[in-house]
Design a protein around this motif. Structure first.
Motif, PDB file in Angstrom:
ATOM      1  N   ALA A 108       0.850  -1.179   0.000  1.00  0.00           N
ATOM      2  CA  ALA A 108       0.000   0.000   0.000  1.00  0.00           C
ATOM      3  C   ALA A 108       0.890   1.235   0.000  1.00  0.00           C
ATOM      4  O   ALA A 108       1.803   1.340   0.801  1.00  0.00           O
ATOM      5  N   ILE A 110       1.136   4.533   1.087  1.00  0.00           N
ATOM      6  CA  ILE A 110       0.484   5.433   2.024  1.00  0.00           C
ATOM      7  C   ILE A 110       1.318   6.681   2.169  1.00  0.00           C
ATOM      8  O   ILE A 110       2.492   6.620   2.498  1.00  0.00           O
ATOM      9  N   LYS A 119      -9.100   7.505   3.115  1.00  0.00           N
ATOM     10  CA  LYS A 119      -7.974   6.592   2.861  1.00  0.00           C
ATOM     11  C   LYS A 119      -7.885   5.535   3.955  1.00  0.00           C
ATOM     12  O   LYS A 119      -7.616   4.370   3.692  1.00  0.00           O
ATOM     13  N   GLU A 122     -10.730   3.074   3.423  1.00  0.00           N
ATOM     14  CA  GLU A 122     -10.427   2.244   2.257  1.00  0.00           C
ATOM     15  C   GLU A 122      -9.431   1.141   2.629  1.00  0.00           C
ATOM     16  O   GLU A 122      -9.604  -0.018   2.253  1.00  0.00           O
ATOM     17  N   LEU A 123      -8.412   1.496   3.393  1.00  0.00           N
ATOM     18  CA  LEU A 123      -7.406   0.530   3.823  1.00  0.00           C
ATOM     19  C   LEU A 123      -8.012  -0.521   4.762  1.00  0.00           C
ATOM     20  O   LEU A 123      -7.733  -1.707   4.644  1.00  0.00           O
ATOM     21  N   LYS A 126     -10.168  -3.339   3.119  1.00  0.00           N
ATOM     22  CA  LYS A 126      -9.470  -4.434   2.453  1.00  0.00           C
ATOM     23  C   LYS A 126      -9.326  -5.565   3.465  1.00  0.00           C
ATOM     24  O   LYS A 126      -9.173  -5.330   4.656  1.00  0.00           O
ATOM     25  N   ILE A 136       2.863  -3.298   5.756  1.00  0.00           N
ATOM     26  CA  ILE A 136       2.517  -1.884   5.580  1.00  0.00           C
ATOM     27  C   ILE A 136       3.236  -1.043   6.626  1.00  0.00           C
ATOM     28  O   ILE A 136       3.840  -0.013   6.317  1.00  0.00           O
TER      29      ILE A 136
END
Length: 181
Positions: A108, A110, A119, A122-123, A126, A136
Motif C-alpha cells: 500500500a 500510504i 484513505k 479504504e485501507l 481491504k 505496511i
C-alpha cells in the motif's frame, strides 16, 4: 489425493488451482457441506476437483466434511483452502496433504502527509491479514518520519506481534499519524 493449501491470497490461489467446482464461503457451515456432498456424489467418469475455500470453518461442518474426506467418491479430489492450518481440526489435517502458497502482497502506498479518513476507511475495508498489515507498517517505517511518528509505528509493530487485533492497530496507527499532521 486430497490436500490442504494454506494461502495468504484466496483469489490468486483460486485462479491458479484447476477445479471443476468451487465452494467459496466466509464461513463453511453444515448446509455447505451438504451441498459439497451432493456435488461429490454425482457420478463422474473423469477426475473432478472440488475446491473448498473459507475464511472460517465451523466445527460441526468440519466433522461432517471429515467422512467424505476419509472416503472420497471415485474420481473426486478435494482441495481445501485456508489462511492457517490452525483453523482446522487435527482429524481433518491428518487426512490432507499440506501445501503452502504465499503470494507477494501488494504494497500500500500510504502518504503520511495527507492521510484522510477516506484513505483510512479504504485501507481497513481491504481484507488484510496480519502479515500484510505488518508489511505496511514496516514500509511506513522506511519513510521520512519524525521521532514521535517512529515511536507510534514501532509500538504498532510490537502490538501486532503480540497478537493484538491487526485491524484495530492499523486504524489506531493511521488515526494517530493523521492527528500528528
Amino acid at each position: 489425493m486430497n490436500k490442504l493449501i494454506i494461502t495468504n491470497d484466496f483469489q490468486k490461489a483460486i485462479e491458479e488451482i484447476p477445479h471443476n467446482e468451487l465452494f467459496l464461503r466466509d464461513e463453511l457451515k453444515m448446509e455447505d457441506v451438504q451441498d459439497i456432498k451432493r456435488t461429490a456424489y454425482i457420478a463422474e467418469k473423469n477426475k473432478k476437483i472440488i475446491l473448498i475455500a473459507a475464511k472460517k470453518y465451523n466445527i460441526y461442518a468440519q466433522n461432517a466434511l471429515l467422512k467424505i474426506l476419509e472416503e472420497s467418491p471415485k474420481n473426486i479430489e478435494f482441495i481445501v483452502l485456508a489462511s492457517s492450518k490452525h483453523l482446522l481440526l487435527d482429524t481433518i489435517l491428518s487426512r490432507l496433504a499440506l501445501e503452502k502458497r504465499t503470494y507477494e502482497s501488494q504494497k500500500a502506498d500510504i502518504k503520511i502527509d495527507n492521510i484522510t479518513n477516506e484513505k483510512i476507511l479504504e485501507l481497513l475495508q481491504k481484507d488484510l491479514e496480519k502479515e500484510e498489515i505488518l508489511a505496511i507498517l514496516k514500509e511506513l517505517l522506511k519513510k521520512d518520519l519524525n521521532e514521535e511518528q517512529l515511536k507510534i509505528l514501532n509500538d504498532a509493530v510490537m502490538m501486532i506481534e503480540l497478537n493484538i487485533d491487526p485491524k484495530a492497530v492499523l486504524s489506531l496507527i493511521m488515526l494517530s499519524l493523521k492527528v500528528k499532521q
